[in-house]
Design a protein around this motif. Structure first.
Motif, mmCIF file in Angstrom:
data_model
loop_
_atom_site.group_PDB
_atom_site.id
_atom_site.type_symbol
_atom_site.label_atom_id
_atom_site.label_comp_id
_atom_site.label_asym_id
_atom_site.label_seq_id
_atom_site.Cartn_x
_atom_site.Cartn_y
_atom_site.Cartn_z
ATOM 1 N N LEU A 84 -6.345 21.689 -23.707
ATOM 2 C CA LEU A 84 -6.242 20.305 -23.254
ATOM 3 C C LEU A 84 -4.913 19.720 -23.692
ATOM 4 N N THR A 85 -4.327 18.888 -22.855
ATOM 5 C CA THR A 85 -3.118 18.163 -23.220
ATOM 6 C C THR A 85 -3.312 16.699 -22.858
ATOM 7 N N PHE A 86 -3.072 15.840 -23.850
ATOM 8 C CA PHE A 86 -3.146 14.393 -23.667
ATOM 9 C C PHE A 86 -1.752 13.829 -23.882
ATOM 10 N N HIS A 87 -1.448 12.769 -23.155
ATOM 11 C CA HIS A 87 -0.113 12.177 -23.273
ATOM 12 C C HIS A 87 -0.199 10.655 -23.225
ATOM 13 N N THR A 88 0.561 10.016 -24.086
ATOM 14 C CA THR A 88 0.724 8.570 -24.051
ATOM 15 C C THR A 88 2.089 8.230 -24.613
ATOM 16 N N GLY A 89 2.850 7.470 -23.873
ATOM 17 C CA GLY A 89 4.181 7.081 -24.345
ATOM 18 C C GLY A 89 4.979 8.291 -24.777
ATOM 19 N N GLY A 90 5.421 8.302 -26.034
ATOM 20 C CA GLY A 90 6.202 9.413 -26.554
ATOM 21 C C GLY A 90 5.379 10.412 -27.336
ATOM 22 N N LEU A 91 4.063 10.368 -27.272
ATOM 23 C CA LEU A 91 3.205 11.267 -28.043
ATOM 24 C C LEU A 91 2.413 12.185 -27.122
ATOM 25 N N THR A 92 2.433 13.483 -27.436
ATOM 26 C CA THR A 92 1.630 14.470 -26.725
ATOM 27 C C THR A 92 0.686 15.116 -27.733
ATOM 28 N N VAL A 93 -0.569 15.300 -27.328
ATOM 29 C CA VAL A 93 -1.569 15.935 -28.177
ATOM 30 C C VAL A 93 -2.072 17.169 -27.440
ATOM 31 N N ASP A 94 -1.788 18.353 -28.001
ATOM 32 C CA ASP A 94 -2.291 19.605 -27.451
ATOM 33 C C ASP A 94 -3.497 20.028 -28.274
ATOM 34 N N VAL A 95 -4.605 20.390 -27.598
ATOM 35 C CA VAL A 95 -5.840 20.750 -28.284
ATOM 36 C C VAL A 95 -6.395 22.030 -27.662
ATOM 37 N N GLU A 96 -6.862 22.933 -28.524
ATOM 38 C CA GLU A 96 -7.542 24.147 -28.096
ATOM 39 C C GLU A 96 -8.969 24.067 -28.621
ATOM 40 N N VAL A 97 -9.945 24.129 -27.709
ATOM 41 C CA VAL A 97 -11.353 24.035 -28.077
ATOM 42 C C VAL A 97 -12.008 25.395 -27.856
ATOM 43 N N THR A 98 -12.647 25.914 -28.916
ATOM 44 C CA THR A 98 -13.352 27.194 -28.830
ATOM 45 C C THR A 98 -14.766 26.994 -29.359
ATOM 46 N N GLY A 99 -15.537 28.059 -29.333
ATOM 47 C CA GLY A 99 -16.880 28.010 -29.897
ATOM 48 C C GLY A 99 -16.868 27.908 -31.419
ATOM 49 N N ASP A 100 -15.718 28.183 -32.027
ATOM 50 C CA ASP A 100 -15.591 28.128 -33.483
ATOM 51 C C ASP A 100 -15.034 26.808 -33.985
ATOM 52 N N GLY A 101 -14.569 25.959 -33.108
ATOM 53 C CA GLY A 101 -14.001 24.681 -33.527
ATOM 54 C C GLY A 101 -12.877 24.259 -32.618
ATOM 55 N N LEU A 102 -11.999 23.443 -33.152
ATOM 56 C CA LEU A 102 -10.836 23.029 -32.376
ATOM 57 C C LEU A 102 -9.616 23.017 -33.276
ATOM 58 N N MET A 103 -8.464 23.201 -32.656
ATOM 59 C CA MET A 103 -7.197 23.062 -33.364
ATOM 60 C C MET A 103 -6.209 22.449 -32.397
ATOM 61 N N GLY A 104 -5.214 21.811 -32.973
ATOM 62 C CA GLY A 104 -4.260 21.151 -32.113
ATOM 63 C C GLY A 104 -2.965 20.839 -32.808
ATOM 64 N N GLN A 105 -2.078 20.204 -32.053
ATOM 65 C CA GLN A 105 -0.789 19.811 -32.589
ATOM 66 C C GLN A 105 -0.305 18.560 -31.893
ATOM 67 N N LEU A 106 0.339 17.706 -32.668
ATOM 68 C CA LEU A 106 0.957 16.492 -32.154
ATOM 69 C C LEU A 106 2.431 16.771 -31.896
ATOM 70 N N LEU A 107 2.941 16.309 -30.785
ATOM 71 C CA LEU A 107 4.349 16.449 -30.446
ATOM 72 C C LEU A 107 4.908 15.076 -30.086
ATOM 73 N N PRO A 108 5.966 14.608 -30.678
ATOM 74 C CA PRO A 108 6.730 15.282 -31.709
ATOM 75 C C PRO A 108 5.903 15.435 -32.978
ATOM 76 N N PRO A 109 6.214 16.491 -33.762
ATOM 77 C CA PRO A 109 5.440 16.751 -34.981
ATOM 78 C C PRO A 109 5.466 15.559 -35.935
ATOM 79 N N GLN A 110 4.296 15.208 -36.421
ATOM 80 C CA GLN A 110 4.171 14.106 -37.367
ATOM 81 C C GLN A 110 2.823 14.182 -38.041
ATOM 82 N N SER A 111 2.724 13.598 -39.219
ATOM 83 C CA SER A 111 1.440 13.569 -39.906
ATOM 84 C C SER A 111 0.598 12.441 -39.319
ATOM 85 N N ALA A 112 -0.721 12.628 -39.370
ATOM 86 C CA ALA A 112 -1.637 11.625 -38.823
ATOM 87 C C ALA A 112 -3.028 11.885 -39.359
ATOM 88 N N SER A 113 -3.848 10.844 -39.366
ATOM 89 C CA SER A 113 -5.273 11.043 -39.628
ATOM 90 C C SER A 113 -5.958 11.063 -38.266
#
Length: 162
Positions: A84-113
């Protein structure tokens, strides 16, 4: 036609709107609906909690890619992760969903809760590292969304079914 004069077609006294009590009718209809078709308590609770989730200042991250819809199927591939890829303004969120969970990355890279939302409640609280990476061991069940807090900004993804 005067008040009290009979209608030529049906032989009845015509309806006069000034005499009609709209408030009383509305109250009677509400009472009838509450008795005949009450709102289930669980649905009412979920609706109240879902409203409490709204962030008036949050930006909505729009789904721009979903591998279930946009990807070309690969013959013989089984249990393929959903991308999955989500986009808003200057932020992109890439997410991979599997049966074991999910993982993703924010672009541009930055820390977040990050909160994984299931229905009206957040089920997992995650933290994206300085490279924008995050992961959750529990796969989302049913509809889910992500709420990201980066600095003073709140971003919420669109809701999706797994």
């Amino acid at each position: 036609m005067d008040d009290g004069e009979r209608d030529d077609i049906f032989g009845e006294v015509p309806f006069v709107d000034e005499e009609f009590d709209h408030d009383r009718l509305e109250e009677e209809l509400r009472q009838a609906a509450a008795i005949l078709d009450p709102v289930p308590a669980e649905l009412r609770r979920a609706a109240i909690e879902a409203y409490a989730l709204h962030d008036l200042d949050a930006r909505i991250a729009e789904l721009t890619f979903d591998s279930l819809v946009d990807a070309i199927p690969v013959r013989g591939a089984e249990d393929v992760p959903r991308m999955l890829t989500f986009h808003t303004g200057g932020l992109t969120v890439d997410v991979e969903v599997t049966g074991d969970g999910l993982m993703g990355q924010l672009l541009p890279p930055q820390s977040a809760s990050i909160e994984v939302l299931h229905g009206p409640r957040a089920s997992a609280a995650l933290t994206a590292d300085d490279m924008g990476r995050f992961a959750c061991d529990a796969p989302p069940a049913g509809p889910f969304a992500l709420r990201l807090r980066t600095g003073g900004e709140v971003v919420v993804t669109e809701w999706l079914r797994t």
